[in-house]
Design an enzyme around this catalytic site. Structure first.
Site, PDB file in Angstrom:
ATOM      1  N   LEU A   1       0.847  -1.189   0.000  1.00  0.00           N
ATOM      2  CA  LEU A   1       0.000   0.000   0.000  1.00  0.00           C
ATOM      3  C   LEU A   1       0.883   1.240   0.000  1.00  0.00           C
ATOM      4  CD1 LEU A   1      -1.634  -2.261   1.800  1.00  0.00           C
ATOM      5  CD2 LEU A   1      -3.090  -0.331   2.375  1.00  0.00           C
TER       6      LEU A   1
ATOM      7  N   CYS B   1      10.025  -1.955   0.953  1.00  0.00           N
ATOM      8  CA  CYS B   1       9.434  -1.231   2.090  1.00  0.00           C
ATOM      9  C   CYS B   1      10.366  -1.169   3.288  1.00  0.00           C
ATOM     10  CB  CYS B   1       8.087  -1.847   2.478  1.00  0.00           C
ATOM     11  SG  CYS B   1       6.890  -1.833   1.132  1.00  0.00           S
TER      12      CYS B   1
END
EC number: 2.3.1.181
Length: 226
Positions: free
Chosen positions: A152, A182
């Site tokens: 996301l 990430c």
């Protein structure tokens, strides 16, 4: 009362990342001034690494020399590429959006995660949240190891959101080795294909569409090709 609809588009060919940013910027400006509708844009990118606002240079290796771009969204380094379904979501967050109260960014991110988790259930995959890391995770029942299946990244401009989610359908997972995804070094990356689900992109799109209204309230239009 007429129920609210939301425009759903799907690009037939991979969209270069700068073109996607420009398209989202135009849509967000139109949502703010009322000239364009809220929208979910389904697409794939050519192999690309994107840097969120917290990205560190040390987490980029890029042995293949893929293009890199500053994304302006939150988060760190992310890979986008063929056979990864990207869904860019553009909504007016000053208004109630189904289960998401006005101006509640935490609730919005939670709803995006839930959207992915419910979509994965269509394929008998259990996606999970983790309090200390963003995204949706799959646990290997034999080893207990965890791998990310969806990422996301959210950006909000004057309470209009853009960017969105990326679900790994069948990308080349070796391309993730060019970054620390990430910023998380201790966990891997997986996909529907790696989990033994050989589904096509259209099937994934319909699962995403089927789970939209229950969370975000609006009715998706039929998916129109761009």
């Amino acid at each position: 009362m007429t129920e609210k609809t939301i425009l759903w588009n799907s690009s037939r060919v991979p969209v270069p990342y700068p073109d996607a940013i420009a398209g989202m910027e135009r849509q967000v400006a139109g949502i703010r001034d009322g000239s364009l509708p809220e929208r979910v844009w389904l697409l794939e990118h050519p192999p690309t690494y994107t840097a969120g606002t917290s990205a560190r240079d040390a987490d980029l290796f890029n042995p293949s020399g893929f293009p890199t771009h500053a994304a302006g969204r939150g988060g760190q380094w992310t890979y986008h590429g063929p056979s990864q379904r990207v869904a860019y979501v553009m909504l007016d967050l000053t208004r109630q959006q189904g289960t998401v109260p006005p101006r509640d960014l935490r609730a919005y991110v939670h709803a995006l995660e839930e959207w992915l988790i419910r979509t994965l259930r269509h394929f008998d995959i259990t996606g999970e949240r983790r309090a200390d890391r963003i995204g949706v995770w799959v646990v290997d029942p034999l080893t207990g190891s965890e791998s990310k299946i969806a990422a996301l990244g959210v950006r909000v401009t004057r309470w209009t959101c853009w960017h969105g989610v990326a679900l790994n359908v069948a990308p080349d997972l070796s391309h993730f080795e060019g970054i620390v995804p990430c910023g998380i070094r201790e966990h891997g990356v997986t996909s529907l294909h790696a989990q033994g689900r050989n589904v096509d992109m259209a099937t994934v799109d319909e699962a995403l569409r089927a789970e939209w209204q229950g969370l975000f309230g609006s009715i998706p239009t039929p998916i129109s090709a761009l």
